[in-house]
Enzyme design. Structure first.
Site, PDB file in Angstrom:
ATOM      1  N   HIS A  83       0.836  -1.089  -0.093  1.00  0.00           N
ATOM      2  CA  HIS A  83      -0.069   0.103   0.099  1.00  0.00           C
ATOM      3  C   HIS A  83       1.018   1.314   0.215  1.00  0.00           C
ATOM      4  O   HIS A  83       2.059   1.143   0.638  1.00  0.00           O
ATOM      5  CB  HIS A  83      -0.850  -0.103   1.213  1.00  0.00           C
ATOM      6  CG  HIS A  83      -2.197   0.826   1.074  1.00  0.00           C
ATOM      7  ND1 HIS A  83      -2.067   2.267   1.188  1.00  0.00           N
ATOM      8  CD2 HIS A  83      -3.448   0.623   0.840  1.00  0.00           C
ATOM      9  CE1 HIS A  83      -3.445   2.790   1.059  1.00  0.00           C
ATOM     10  NE2 HIS A  83      -4.013   1.722   0.469  1.00  0.00           N
ATOM     11  N   HIS A  84       0.456   2.133  -0.797  1.00  0.00           N
ATOM     12  CA  HIS A  84       1.140   3.543  -0.768  1.00  0.00           C
ATOM     13  C   HIS A  84       1.119   4.319   0.395  1.00  0.00           C
ATOM     14  O   HIS A  84       2.330   4.754   0.708  1.00  0.00           O
ATOM     15  CB  HIS A  84       0.390   4.509  -1.660  1.00  0.00           C
ATOM     16  CG  HIS A  84       1.396   5.211  -2.594  1.00  0.00           C
ATOM     17  ND1 HIS A  84       2.445   6.025  -1.854  1.00  0.00           N
ATOM     18  CD2 HIS A  84       1.743   5.545  -3.889  1.00  0.00           C
ATOM     19  CE1 HIS A  84       3.102   6.759  -3.014  1.00  0.00           C
ATOM     20  NE2 HIS A  84       2.497   6.516  -4.070  1.00  0.00           N
ATOM     21  N   ALA A  85       0.501   3.837   1.458  1.00  0.00           N
ATOM     22  CA  ALA A  85       0.621   4.501   2.682  1.00  0.00           C
ATOM     23  C   ALA A  85       1.797   3.840   3.421  1.00  0.00           C
ATOM     24  O   ALA A  85       2.493   4.478   4.372  1.00  0.00           O
ATOM     25  CB  ALA A  85      -0.757   4.105   3.765  1.00  0.00           C
ATOM     26  N   ASN A 145       6.424   7.842   2.842  1.00  0.00           N
ATOM     27  CA  ASN A 145       6.309   8.907   1.491  1.00  0.00           C
ATOM     28  C   ASN A 145       7.013  10.101   1.959  1.00  0.00           C
ATOM     29  O   ASN A 145       6.905  10.936   2.833  1.00  0.00           O
ATOM     30  CB  ASN A 145       4.838   9.138   1.467  1.00  0.00           C
ATOM     31  CG  ASN A 145       3.837   7.915   0.755  1.00  0.00           C
ATOM     32  OD1 ASN A 145       3.956   7.500  -0.492  1.00  0.00           O
ATOM     33  ND2 ASN A 145       3.314   7.084   1.638  1.00  0.00           N
TER      34      ASN A 145
END
Length: 471
Positions: free
Chosen positions: A143-145, A309
């Protein structure tokens, strides 16, 4: 007692993208060749050893905390090893042998279409055998999180060795995160208040520049968020199903073009994508008269920065309305240079928060439901992720190709990302199956676009059959 960890604001924002049709995970597909003289049980033994890797490093042991109250930003529960179900996260698949690139692409497209289970740590790893010539593949999605493209690619690369004789085996879920070099110091209340005012002022300057360019551009090459052609095929609402295609060529070919034109490799890459999009959209009578605009992520990550990120989004014109491929690349180069100059002119501490400012509009549109129904900040994302310069191996199995697979959202039906690795330039195209018919043509046209540029420049191109497309 389970430990907790707060998410960064941008990490948490990516969680808000998840919906019935949007799954905010990113992935990578790595194909490998078996070692010479490998035993028939090489894959089976590899799977057995990976299943025995039952310890987990961050963030592969992070699970979204289940809280009766919705907090923002939310928190991760840091799970002990025995609470992570490896049999669920690591999966062994096989294509009907001998599987080709097309069959592999169909499988990966389906796997990338499926959402991650929020009741578990948000990642999966698939080992896929049955490819022709004894090859096999590893597909990882996260997941990008938990990780952006650069951070995730670095972690996955730690699975591999530069020594072909090495017998060490390290699962991706056991790779070590970056060690943070941030220095925490005691700061007085006055200093904190002053710094907040400086931050607000710096971000205000950044917003002011964007608004100024929207009213009166300082340069014809300047791209402005939301000043883009709205195209239903690229910027409408998307469905759940994804389509994945690839293109690969020797990095040396791209470098020679860049040298001949006095631009960067990334400028050539964006120019290739623009040429492919121009041809693809023209076939469906969807090519706009004004330039498409791309969001181009840049890393805010410093050495040792372990955040999930750390990216900001710059915007650049693609000049898809320009027919000449060389002129197009030179104009693209001007647009990217101006965008970078404006970004790097900001104070460094403002840059740390610039990711929230520049990614925010697209995410906010998805949250409030206007994405895909209103004008987007950019038409698509085009991203360049650096990879290893040396050949990599997994217990003697050589990495042949590594393809990035990014996320889509409402208002953004196409993403193109490249990884340059061990002398190869590997491009991954991810599109919404409902929006982009015959998307494999776009990957094919990207290969031919490079050949067209080489022909105009008088450079001798290698056999174009070196490029291979995955459907």
């Amino acid at each position: 007692m389970t430990k907790s960890k707060r998410l960064g604001v941008l990490d948490a924002a990516f969680l808000t993208l998840d919906s019935r049709d949007v799954s905010a995970h990113v992935g990578i597909l790595v194909t490998l060749s078996r070692p010479e003289n490998a035993s028939p049980d090489f894959i089976r033994d590899l799977v057995v050893q990976l299943r025995e890797a039952t310890t987990f490093t961050a963030p592969f042991n992070y699970r979204l905390a289940r809280s009766p109250l919705r907090k923002f930003p939310p928190t991760w529960d840091v799970l002990p090893d025995d609470e992570v179900d490896l049999d669920y996260h690591f999966r062994h698949s096989a294509l009907p042998a001998p599987g080709g690139q097309s069959e592999l692409g169909v499988l990966v497209s389906r796997l990338h279409s499926l959402p991650l289970d929020r009741r578990r740590p948000l990642w999966e790893c698939h080992l896929i055998e049955g490819l022709s010539d004894g090859r096999f593949a590893i597909y990882v999605k996260v997941h990008h999180a938990l990780a952006d493209g650069i951070n995730g690619t670095r972690r996955i690369a730690k699975m591999f060795d530069v020594d072909p004789e090495s017998t060490r085996l390290r699962a991706v879920w056991q790779t070590e995160p970056e060690t943070s070099e941030r220095i925490r110091t005691r700061v007085g209340r006055r200093s904190r208040v002053r710094r907040r005012f400086q931050l607000v002022g710096g971000l205000g300057v950044a917003v002011g520049r964007i608004l100024k360019d929207a009213i009166r551009p300082s340069d014809p090459a300047v791209a402005v968020p939301f000043r883009v052609p709205r195209m239903e095929v690229l910027n409408g609402r998307i469905g759940r199903e994804r389509q994945f295609a690839t293109q690969s060529y020797p990095l040396e070919r791209v470098k020679r073009v860049a040298t001949a034109l006095g631009v960067t490799v990334n400028d050539v890459f964006i120019g290739i994508c623009a040429g492919a999009l121009r041809r693809y959209l023209a076939e469906f009578h969807e090519l706009p008269q004004e330039s498409l605009v791309a969001g181009t992520p840049v890393s805010l990550r410093r050495t040792g920065d372990g955040r999930g990120n750390a990216i900001a989004m710059l915007v650049a014109k693609l000049f898809t309305e320009v027919a000449d491929p060389v002129d197009r690349i030179r104009l693209v180069s001007r647009s990217t240079m101006v965008a970078k100059q404006k970004f790097y002119a900001l104070p460094q501490f403002v840059g740390d928060y610039y990711g929230v400012l520049t990614n925010g509009p697209s995410i906010l549109q998805n949250i409030i439901g206007t994405a895909g129904r209103s004008r987007p900040p950019f038409n698509l994302v085009i991203s360049n992720i650096p990879g290893s310069r040396e050949p990599l191996y997994l217990r003697g199995a050589r990495v042949l190709e590594a393809y990035p697979i990014s996320l889509l959202a409402h208002g953004q039906a196409l993403n193109i990302t490249v990884i340059s690795s061990a002398g190869q330039f590997n491009v991954g195209f991810v599109g919404c199956r409902d929006r982009l018919p015959h998307m494999q043509r776009l990957a094919l046209y990207a290969g031919e676009a490079l050949g067209e540029i080489e022909a105009v420049l008088g450079l001798v191109a290698p056999d174009l059959n070196e490029s291979e497309v995955v459907h």
